[in-house]
Design a protein around this motif. Structure first.
Motif, PDB file in Angstrom:
ATOM      1  N   THR A   1       0.847  -1.185   0.000  1.00  0.00           N
ATOM      2  CA  THR A   1       0.000   0.000   0.000  1.00  0.00           C
ATOM      3  C   THR A   1       0.883   1.236   0.000  1.00  0.00           C
ATOM      4  O   THR A   1       1.762   1.364   0.845  1.00  0.00           O
ATOM      5  CB  THR A   1      -0.867   0.014   1.273  1.00  0.00           C
ATOM      6  N   GLU A   2       0.616   2.146  -0.922  1.00  0.00           N
ATOM      7  CA  GLU A   2       1.447   3.356  -0.981  1.00  0.00           C
ATOM      8  C   GLU A   2       1.088   4.361   0.097  1.00  0.00           C
ATOM      9  O   GLU A   2       1.937   5.059   0.616  1.00  0.00           O
ATOM     10  CB  GLU A   2       1.301   4.024  -2.355  1.00  0.00           C
ATOM     11  N   SER A   3      -0.201   4.463   0.380  1.00  0.00           N
ATOM     12  CA  SER A   3      -0.705   5.450   1.335  1.00  0.00           C
ATOM     13  C   SER A   3      -1.896   4.840   2.046  1.00  0.00           C
ATOM     14  O   SER A   3      -2.493   3.893   1.542  1.00  0.00           O
ATOM     15  CB  SER A   3      -1.200   6.701   0.598  1.00  0.00           C
TER      16      SER A   3
ATOM     17  N   PRO B   1       0.225   1.414   5.441  1.00  0.00           N
ATOM     18  CA  PRO B   1       1.586   0.918   5.279  1.00  0.00           C
ATOM     19  C   PRO B   1       2.320   0.911   6.623  1.00  0.00           C
ATOM     20  O   PRO B   1       2.232   1.878   7.385  1.00  0.00           O
ATOM     21  CB  PRO B   1       2.244   1.944   4.350  1.00  0.00           C
ATOM     22  N   VAL B   2       3.011  -0.185   6.892  1.00  0.00           N
ATOM     23  CA  VAL B   2       3.914  -0.224   8.050  1.00  0.00           C
ATOM     24  C   VAL B   2       5.153   0.571   7.669  1.00  0.00           C
ATOM     25  O   VAL B   2       5.691   0.391   6.569  1.00  0.00           O
ATOM     26  CB  VAL B   2       4.309  -1.677   8.376  1.00  0.00           C
ATOM     27  N   VAL B   3       5.596   1.457   8.557  1.00  0.00           N
ATOM     28  CA  VAL B   3       6.773   2.251   8.205  1.00  0.00           C
ATOM     29  C   VAL B   3       7.964   1.987   9.117  1.00  0.00           C
ATOM     30  O   VAL B   3       9.093   2.328   8.768  1.00  0.00           O
ATOM     31  CB  VAL B   3       6.459   3.765   8.132  1.00  0.00           C
TER      32      VAL B   3
ATOM     33  N   ILE C   1       2.768   2.851  11.850  1.00  0.00           N
ATOM     34  CA  ILE C   1       2.129   2.850  10.535  1.00  0.00           C
ATOM     35  C   ILE C   1       1.977   4.275  10.003  1.00  0.00           C
ATOM     36  O   ILE C   1       1.990   5.239  10.773  1.00  0.00           O
ATOM     37  CB  ILE C   1       0.712   2.210  10.585  1.00  0.00           C
ATOM     38  N   HIS C   2       1.851   4.377   8.679  1.00  0.00           N
ATOM     39  CA  HIS C   2       1.338   5.617   8.118  1.00  0.00           C
ATOM     40  C   HIS C   2      -0.178   5.524   8.247  1.00  0.00           C
ATOM     41  O   HIS C   2      -0.830   4.730   7.555  1.00  0.00           O
ATOM     42  CB  HIS C   2       1.760   5.796   6.650  1.00  0.00           C
TER      43      HIS C   2
ATOM     44  N   PRO D   1       8.367  -2.942   7.638  1.00  0.00           N
ATOM     45  CA  PRO D   1       8.108  -2.026   6.532  1.00  0.00           C
ATOM     46  C   PRO D   1       7.959  -2.805   5.229  1.00  0.00           C
ATOM     47  O   PRO D   1       8.706  -3.760   4.985  1.00  0.00           O
ATOM     48  CB  PRO D   1       9.364  -1.148   6.502  1.00  0.00           C
ATOM     49  N   GLY D   2       7.008  -2.411   4.423  1.00  0.00           N
ATOM     50  CA  GLY D   2       6.702  -3.137   3.193  1.00  0.00           C
ATOM     51  C   GLY D   2       5.383  -3.875   3.339  1.00  0.00           C
ATOM     52  O   GLY D   2       4.719  -4.167   2.347  1.00  0.00           O
TER      53      GLY D   2
END
Lengths: 363, 363
Positions: A2-4, A248-250, A261-262, A328-329
């Motif tokens: 997921t980008e955002s 997204p996990v950051v 997460i974002h 992340p990812g």
């Protein structure tokens, strides 16, 4: 990946929630006037068409225009009338059957600016103490109704009650008690004004109640999606929750047992639950066995809580092992505390199974 | 009369805040890289041009594209890199000098997808515990820096610290202590990595501090507008607050000493202050002698508090006398608790004196 952060809805679950509430209203002899402030979406609104629902409620003039443009012809602005919007009400009432709320007798004088036929419901406060004339102020209610009936453009549309106090109830029985108290008030009101329509709001009462005597119109909103707050009240089952935020996990920090997460205050809103006076919870990350958890690492067997939000960041409490698995990812599905507020932060939904974009009203 | 809640900014005050912070950064030998997540507005950003500020920070890729389109050429995405955005970083880096945050060593592997020159700052956690590698994890930091220096497209851009803990400080001296602790950490970091740039965030530290030794770049955001949270921390004076929400009054209830406005969670956000553990406050209605109170009834001599919010309603605590004076048809100026979150709810500002519309980034 997921980008955002994106808001997903499950069409099948939404349609099931709509069907269930439509049947319930029918069963109890109430007209359903769903409150569209929750989804703010023409397509979701169109799903009510299967159940011959043609009236709706909204919470702002802007939302009323949006649904008018999408073909809705019977619109209640379930919010105290705003004097400066009088000319807009005139314009809108040329296109749709418009109903307004009169919540404060001081607003009566602005009806002199109304030059199109509109219906007006008198908003009654039965104990929530947000807006409306107190149900105990019998003389004031009487005067307002008389006043409305003297205006050539205005049709007195009955009484509206919003039982918002149910959102602060501790559980099902407290919701039932609030509803029972309000039904007593409504009974007296109907004795005094025979034939007047009574419109009643709030998802908890309509989801949990089993007696609606005296209520002519049901005005729930949140039930299309439900959320953690409703789950916590007992107003829905977990599988009735139709909305989640995919984030997204950051970053992950096993040592402090947290994942980031974002997905922040601008996505989930800062609405929180504090169960038994505990630390605030801003959302739940569903476990891997949940229907919405298709990409979750299989090891995530427990719900995780979002325990802090900043503007764009969400902090999730995890075990050391969970934080080692979530990296992340990956993306995490988060059920918000209050789906209405989360939904109002987005211009569109994605449908969960097809991933197609469903546009909604934007800011 | 106001038709709907609108966000007003005072250009003169914003320009003064920008000038003050620019001078302060210059005085202490720091480059100013203002964080534009607060205003999200190309025109407000352009006011930094008077002070030769050409770099900025943002908190999302979308915001980075917005400011890139408006001519900004040196952009830091001050948020942990999102692996799924790698291709977008490549595209953006063709147009601007792009700096990313590396906040978790697990994200290093995604740099193999980067094929354009980008700078990468290593985010360091000095005690806020949101994101970043712990300043105490010396070996991990070393490894990450080595790794970055091996990638042909990546330039190691130094270290970034966000002292978000200052938002939870009880006042000026606590902010000062947090800054002093962080300066000690930075001193050690600079000893180990001579010449590495250190970028430091947060409005309270930058507003209140008087020692910034070791900080090369200052990254405050909120100072353009300030808000109640900053006022409560002592980070600004009342006349430095440059933003307010003008809200239509929709009902007043003298008996329960409350006034209701159109101005709810979707406008102010549910961010609140709880001073000395007291009841939550979601905003302040300014008194009639305040610069932003041009339409206030002269009798409103005291600040009033917004004590509850639902989606569109705000409830204001008033005296009986105030509630008798404030009626539907009037409007009230409300200063939000957190101006960043309030601003993110709108597509535009109105300038207070000229009432012109200043567009901003939308959802």
């Amino acid at each position: 990946m997921t980008e955002s952060p994106e808001l997903y809805i499950n069409e099948e679950v939404v349609r099931r929630n709509i069907e269930k509430m439509s049947r319930k209203a029918l069963h109890y002899g109430m007209q359903l006037r769903p409150h569209f402030k929750t989804h703010q979406c023409a397509e979701v609104a169109s799903w009510f068409g299967d159940h011959h629902i043609s009236r709706c409620a909204v919470s702002s003039l802007k939302m009323a225009w949006y649904f008018a443009r999408h073909g809705w012809k019977d619109i209640l602005i379930a919010f105290p009338l705003i004097p400066a919007q009088a000319e807009e009400y005139n314009r809108l009432a040329q296109q749709v059957s418009l109903t307004l709320f009169l919540s404060d007798p001081n607003s009566l004088r602005f009806f002199s600016m109304i030059r199109q036929p509109v219906k007006v419901m008198v908003e009654i406060d039965t104990g929530h103490h947000r807006t409306g004339i107190g149900v105990w102020e019998e003389e004031k209610i009487w005067q307002v109704v008389q006043h409305l009936q003297q205006n050539q453009f205005i049709e007195f549309g009955g009484f509206a009650v919003h039982a918002g106090e149910t959102y602060h109830c501790s559980g099902e029985s407290a919701v039932g008690e609030a509803l029972a108290r309000n039904l007593q008030h409504i009974k007296k009101l109907k004795a005094r004004y025979p034939g007047a329509c009574v419109s009643y709001g709030d998802t908890p009462s309509l989801s949990l109640g089993a007696d609606f005597e005296g209520i002519d119109e049901a005005r729930p909103g949140n039930f299309v999606f439900y959320d953690l707050m409703q789950l916590n009240l007992g107003a829905c089952d977990p599988e009735e929750i139709a909305l989640h935020l995919l984030c997204p996990v950051v970053a992950s920090y096993p040592q402090r047992k947290q994942v980031v997460i974002h997905g922040g205050a601008v996505h989930l809103s800062k609405e929180y639950l504090s169960i038994n006076g505990g630390e605030p919870v801003y959302g739940h990350v569903v476990a891997a066995n949940h229907a919405y958890a298709e990409n979750m690492p299989a090891g995530i067997k427990e719900t995780m809580e979002v325990i802090a939000l900043s503007q764009e960041h969400g902090i999730i409490r995890a075990t050391h092992g969970q934080a080692q698995q979530i990296l992340p990812g990956q993306s995490l599905p988060v059920i918000p505390v209050h789906s209405c507020l989360a939904a109002s932060q987005f211009n569109y939904y994605r449908e969960m199974k097809t991933r197609r974009i469903i546009p909604k009203m934007s800011l």
